[in-house]
Design a protein around this motif. Structure first.
Motif, PDB file in Angstrom:
ATOM      1  N   HIS B  75       0.822  -1.218   0.000  1.00  0.00           N
ATOM      2  CA  HIS B  75       0.000   0.000   0.000  1.00  0.00           C
ATOM      3  C   HIS B  75       0.856   1.269   0.000  1.00  0.00           C
ATOM      4  N   ASN B  79       0.642   4.161  -2.667  1.00  0.00           N
ATOM      5  CA  ASN B  79       0.185   5.484  -2.235  1.00  0.00           C
ATOM      6  C   ASN B  79       1.172   6.588  -2.617  1.00  0.00           C
ATOM      7  N   SER B 170      -8.561  12.781   4.299  1.00  0.00           N
ATOM      8  CA  SER B 170      -9.459  11.730   3.799  1.00  0.00           C
ATOM      9  C   SER B 170     -10.031  10.825   4.883  1.00  0.00           C
ATOM     10  N   ASP B 196      -4.769   1.605   9.675  1.00  0.00           N
ATOM     11  CA  ASP B 196      -5.613   2.026   8.549  1.00  0.00           C
ATOM     12  C   ASP B 196      -4.982   1.672   7.202  1.00  0.00           C
ATOM     13  N   THR B 197      -3.971   0.789   7.193  1.00  0.00           N
ATOM     14  CA  THR B 197      -3.260   0.509   5.933  1.00  0.00           C
ATOM     15  C   THR B 197      -4.226   0.156   4.797  1.00  0.00           C
ATOM     16  N   GLN B 198      -4.154   0.929   3.726  1.00  0.00           N
ATOM     17  CA  GLN B 198      -4.998   0.689   2.545  1.00  0.00           C
ATOM     18  C   GLN B 198      -4.410   1.466   1.365  1.00  0.00           C
ATOM     19  N   LEU B 200      -4.651   3.920  -1.852  1.00  0.00           N
ATOM     20  CA  LEU B 200      -5.431   5.138  -2.094  1.00  0.00           C
ATOM     21  C   LEU B 200      -5.502   5.530  -3.564  1.00  0.00           C
ATOM     22  N   LEU B 203      -9.063   6.115  -4.829  1.00  0.00           N
ATOM     23  CA  LEU B 203      -9.612   7.368  -4.285  1.00  0.00           C
ATOM     24  C   LEU B 203      -9.071   8.559  -5.076  1.00  0.00           C
ATOM     25  N   ASP B 219       0.439  11.715   1.564  1.00  0.00           N
ATOM     26  CA  ASP B 219      -0.046  10.816   2.622  1.00  0.00           C
ATOM     27  C   ASP B 219       0.759  11.044   3.902  1.00  0.00           C
ATOM     28  N   GLY B 271      -3.123   4.989   5.420  1.00  0.00           N
ATOM     29  CA  GLY B 271      -4.209   4.853   4.446  1.00  0.00           C
ATOM     30  C   GLY B 271      -5.017   6.137   4.355  1.00  0.00           C
ATOM     31  N   LYS B 272      -4.338   7.256   4.555  1.00  0.00           N
ATOM     32  CA  LYS B 272      -5.021   8.544   4.525  1.00  0.00           C
ATOM     33  C   LYS B 272      -4.238   9.505   3.639  1.00  0.00           C
ATOM     34  N   GLU B 294     -12.688   4.101   1.224  1.00  0.00           N
ATOM     35  CA  GLU B 294     -11.402   4.599   1.735  1.00  0.00           C
ATOM     36  C   GLU B 294     -11.411   6.097   2.013  1.00  0.00           C
TER      37      GLU B 294
END
Lengths: 336, 336
Positions: B75, B79, B170, B196-198, B200, B203, B219, B271-272, B294
């Motif tokens: 991720h 990101n 986010s 919150d790992t994801q 992006l 998005l 991020d 993840g933001k 997300e």
């Protein structure tokens, strides 16, 4: 830098990390891509297929006769690109530093990377630094990744070797492995053996002017010539036959190998390539390779055959034949 | 695998390394690029400018609530590409493994990487594995590098922030930092805080449909929202003003921060994103962001101003103003 050693705070994302980047990395690696100052570099697209490769470097010791982890990290990834026939566009550098590492040593290695990248004409486009606690890594580890472009017409790969192809080696073997092992064991030879670390992309570009019909290019690093030839034999489903008398092994490497109990065929090289192509190109190709310093000792070492698919054989100097196996165990840990 | 643990020979270039690659990495990461089987991957060129980024991951512990070093590595690099507005094309993976690492743990983490890459739709194109002696690294370190393409029309970067721009976040902050710290210290909360790992990139693609006139995307990982905003303030030469009451901090994060003595503004998020753009897009952009999982907690947190160039200020809940500095020291080592 206020500190003489790397502190955990140099990896924190805070102002000490910014200082490290500003005072050590940016002045050394300075180029327009890196100066973009974002977490990624954006490059113009030159067209062609894209090549992408990565390698981590954990060599011990960090500095050895003829080079350091810094040159290896730059040359090694450039060479991985070159072995696909790619023209290198840019490198990334990811450093993992141990708390307590001398900043003077870091600066020395960064300076060597800068020189290697400049000499190769390949910019370091983007980077990352992490710091781990004392004892959680051994001095420093470096990852470099590389991107390049490949001409649409090239089809170079381990599976492309064909019956009757010639096997060419671009120079002497064993130098890097012996240089690192002698430094690690504190042995001094009367004729010092230096690492052969060098970038090979210009040699490859020159070779592609002779013919684009090159079937395989591979640099015999970890595991040496023996392991690389075995990989090609397995990937292509052909046999490979080399001749012991044709192998260019410097006397100092032979002597060191006898002393250290090593086999030069399995020693890592960091500035040599194996090229496989139709035999009719051999003379012109070897002449072209010898015209550049990085290929001055190029020579034919063998050929691709249909017998014994997947097997590498060596005709020995005394007229016999020996199977050259892949080693299952570890010969030399942390050689690159 | 015959062995239950990583041995030095797994990094030797010999047959045990081939077995490790064949039995652990290839089945998990399998895709046409990786199947090329050479030291580099060759991709079709989709046009557009090229984006290139790298990150090493040294998080401790390797597995924590909500994720592991594997998800972070996939991720995080996706990101970094997305924050430049790039569409990710491929990732490389460079692993440094410690002798003695449990192969079951390696397989677990590789499986998590595969799942993360599949969910993101980004192939792992090429890789490298090194093994170092017991005590020379802490379990495993992973480097991922990434390449992508950027539309010619985009100009996204920390220096592009303009007076009057809105600052959008986010989602909630502090989750990743608290998840790792609580695992490290062996603390269990009644409401567990998960990383919150994801990825992006979807998005960001969705945001670019609202407007391509986004000035900054970043991020807030190492150093958190505070450090990221300071970087943008310094790069752009503008001030940034945020409002404490607008910051989305989950109660569980606030509670954990009180207990552990941490400030959520400086905690890593994985993840933001922070987005900066002309204020007129704010409502439409936030609505669009909230339509994806997300970005469901997206909100405005502040604005870009001309006063105090390079400085980040926060209007506190009680009506005062506080300067949000960059920390010089280490807050949380090895958080990613």
């Amino acid at each position: 830098m206020k500190s003489k050693h790397i502190l955990l705070a140099h990896g924190s994302g805070g102002s000490m990390m910014h200082d490290l980047i500003k005072e050590v990395f940016l002045p050394a690696f300075d180029n327009p891509l890196l100066r973009q100052g974002n977490d990624l570099a954006v490059l113009d697209n030159p067209g062609g297929r894209l090549a992408f490769t990565t390698d981590s470097y954990v060599v011990h010791p960090l500095v050895f006769p003829g080079g350091s982890i810094g040159e290896l990290a730059v040359h090694g990834t450039i060479n991985d690109l070159a072995m696909g026939g790619a023209r290198p566009l840019a490198l990334s550098v990811g450093m993992i530093l141990e708390e307590g590492l001398e900043i003077r040593l870091l600066e020395d290695i960064v300076g060597r990377m800068k020189l290697a990248a400049d000499n190769a004409g390949v910019p370091i486009a983007t980077g990352d630094t992490k710091v781990v606690e004392r004892g959680s890594c051994d001095g420093m580890f470096i990852n470099t990744s590389g991107i390049g472009v490949v001409d649409e017409s090239l089809r170079i790969g381990g599976a492309e070797a064909r019956d009757g192809d010639v096997v060419i080696l671009s120079g002497t073997i064993g130098d890097h492995g012996v240089a690192v092992m002698s430094e690690r064991k504190g042995i001094r030879f009367t004729t010092p053996v230096k690492s052969d670390t060098q970038a090979l992309h210009r040699l490859v570009a020159h070779m592609l002017e002779v013919t684009t019909d090159i079937h395989v290019l591979r640099d015999p690093t970890r595991g040496g010539v023996a392991t690389t030839l075995n990989e090609i034999a397995m990937q292509s489903g052909h046999g490979i036959e080399i001749e012991e008398d044709l192998l260019p092994i410097p006397p100092a490497v032979t002597g060191a190998c006898d002393l250290l109990g090593l086999d030069p065929l399995y020693l890592a090289n960091e500035g040599k390539l194996i090229a496989i192509m139709p035999a009719r190109y051999a003379d012109d190709m070897i002449a072209a390779m010898r015209s550049l310093p990085e290929g001055k000792d190029s020579c034919r070492i063998g050929r691709v055959v249909t017998e014994l698919p997947g097997v590498v054989r060596m005709k020995t100097g005394i007229g016999g034949t020996r199977i050259i196996n892949v080693l299952s165990g570890e010969m030399l840990p942390r050689i690159c």
